[in-house]
Design an enzyme around this catalytic site. Structure first.
Site, PDB file in Angstrom:
ATOM      1  N   SER A  13      -8.934 -10.479  -3.611  1.00  0.00           N
ATOM      2  CA  SER A  13      -8.591 -10.641  -5.221  1.00  0.00           C
ATOM      3  C   SER A  13      -6.863 -10.815  -5.462  1.00  0.00           C
ATOM      4  O   SER A  13      -6.489 -11.425  -6.300  1.00  0.00           O
ATOM      5  CB  SER A  13      -9.342  -9.475  -6.046  1.00  0.00           C
ATOM      6  OG  SER A  13      -8.730  -8.476  -5.887  1.00  0.00           O
ATOM      7  N   ILE A  89       1.134  -3.100  11.119  1.00  0.00           N
ATOM      8  CA  ILE A  89       2.073  -4.063  11.439  1.00  0.00           C
ATOM      9  C   ILE A  89       2.849  -3.932  12.789  1.00  0.00           C
ATOM     10  O   ILE A  89       3.403  -2.648  12.833  1.00  0.00           O
ATOM     11  CB  ILE A  89       2.985  -4.248  10.453  1.00  0.00           C
ATOM     12  CG1 ILE A  89       2.145  -4.754   8.901  1.00  0.00           C
ATOM     13  CG2 ILE A  89       3.882  -5.488  10.569  1.00  0.00           C
ATOM     14  CD1 ILE A  89       1.212  -5.758   9.051  1.00  0.00           C
ATOM     15  N   HIS A 105      -0.263  -0.452  -2.109  1.00  0.00           N
ATOM     16  CA  HIS A 105      -1.184   0.701  -1.888  1.00  0.00           C
ATOM     17  C   HIS A 105      -1.514   1.208  -3.005  1.00  0.00           C
ATOM     18  O   HIS A 105      -1.012   1.495  -3.968  1.00  0.00           O
ATOM     19  CB  HIS A 105      -0.318   1.703  -1.129  1.00  0.00           C
ATOM     20  CG  HIS A 105      -1.147   2.880  -0.492  1.00  0.00           C
ATOM     21  ND1 HIS A 105      -1.887   2.823   0.738  1.00  0.00           N
ATOM     22  CD2 HIS A 105      -1.590   3.970  -1.023  1.00  0.00           C
ATOM     23  CE1 HIS A 105      -2.593   3.775   0.704  1.00  0.00           C
ATOM     24  NE2 HIS A 105      -2.578   4.619  -0.208  1.00  0.00           N
TER      25      HIS A 105
HETATM   26  C1  GAR Z   1      -6.171  -3.176  -2.878  1.00  0.00           C
HETATM   27  O1  GAR Z   1      -6.849  -2.416  -3.734  1.00  0.00           O
HETATM   28  C2  GAR Z   1      -5.000  -2.763  -2.107  1.00  0.00           C
HETATM   29  O2  GAR Z   1      -4.465  -1.822  -2.806  1.00  0.00           O
HETATM   30  C3  GAR Z   1      -5.848  -1.876  -1.232  1.00  0.00           C
HETATM   31  O3  GAR Z   1      -6.974  -3.009  -0.606  1.00  0.00           O
HETATM   32  C4  GAR Z   1      -7.451  -3.565  -1.702  1.00  0.00           C
HETATM   33  C5  GAR Z   1      -7.432  -4.968  -1.280  1.00  0.00           C
HETATM   34  O4  GAR Z   1      -8.222  -5.544  -2.249  1.00  0.00           O
HETATM   35  N1  GAR Z   1      -4.854  -1.765   0.133  1.00  0.00           N
HETATM   36  C6  GAR Z   1      -4.898  -0.608   0.821  1.00  0.00           C
HETATM   37  O5  GAR Z   1      -5.721   0.344   0.720  1.00  0.00           O
HETATM   38  C7  GAR Z   1      -3.781  -0.721   1.829  1.00  0.00           C
HETATM   39  N2  GAR Z   1      -3.575   0.843   2.530  1.00  0.00           N
HETATM   40  P1  GAR Z   1      -8.548  -7.402  -2.524  1.00  0.00           P
HETATM   41  O6  GAR Z   1      -8.793  -7.745  -1.008  1.00  0.00           O
HETATM   42  O7  GAR Z   1      -9.415  -7.430  -3.379  1.00  0.00           O
HETATM   43  O8  GAR Z   1      -7.249  -7.867  -2.748  1.00  0.00           O
END
Ligand code: GAR
Length: 192
Positions: A13, A89, A105
């Site tokens: 998203s 990474i 994050h």
């Molecule tokens: C997001 O909420 C992002 O903050 C988190 O993964 C989700 C991805 O959502 N990232 C982490 O937790 C990184 N440590 P999405 O696939 O719908 O963009």
């Protein structure tokens, strides 16, 4: 032109919001490719839908970084943006893109960061600790998980009856609203 690569592992998203933002707004920034490590990730459909070239790399290839770096250099990628990318990474990339990798994050770092802290796990911990607020952090990536220089943070309040589902919705609303704008600002600021 400034070329951007999105790295994502999940639903996508945020990747979608970033792609839309740079399609819609007239900037020198262009999303040139998307990197993913999950063959069944929803984000691949997003890339297809918006015509963004994508490439899958195995976790082993990501850890090593050689092929990945070759690919990014071939695509003339200037900046990397992580949008729900759940692998570390590799050093090779961090050294080749110093202060040019941005991460999102879903907590107010340094709270709830580090290895194993991602997605719903973060929200579960926040609810369990009965915190009165949470939020998002946008930061540069260095060699330590979630410890690079902070660029921006945005917070939200938790209600008495907040649960993981409702908190995730609040957090994603913040992410979708702010992440593309902060990416653009950060890149423009560095390009001056
Ligand atoms: C997001 O909420 C992002 O903050 C988190 O993964 C989700 C991805 O959502 N990232 C982490 O937790 C990184 N440590 P999405 O696939 O719908 O963009």
């Amino acid at each position: 032109m400034i070329n951007l690569s999105i790295f994502a592992s999940g639903k996508g998203s945020n990747a979608e919001k970033i792609i839309k933002h740079f399609n819609k707004n007239v900037t020198r920034i262009k999303v040139v490719c998307l990197i993913c490590n999950q063959a069944d990730a929803g984000v691949l459909k997003v890339a297809e839908e918006y015509g963004v070239p994508f490439r899958l790399f195995s976790n082993q290839e990501i850890q090593d970084g050689t092929k990945l770096l070759d690919f990014l250099l071939l695509q003339k990628v200037d900046w990397i943006v992580l949008a729900g990318f759940l692998r570390k990474i590799p050093l090779r990339l961090i050294r080749s893109y110093p202060e040019r990798i941005i991460n999102l994050h879903p907590s107010l770092l340094p709270k709830y960061g580090g290895k194993g802290m991602y997605g719903s796990r973060v929200h579960e911990a926040v609810i369990e600790n009965r915190d009165s607020e949470s939020g998002i952090s946008i930061h540069l990536v260095n060699e330590e998980f979630d410890q690079g220089k902070l660029i921006a943070q945005f917070s939200c309040n938790l209600e008495e009856k907040e649960d993981v589902f409702s908190l995730r919705q609040k957090i994603q609303k913040l992410e979708h609203h702010y992440y593309p704008k902060v990416i653009e600002q950060q890149i423009n600021q560095e390009a001056i």
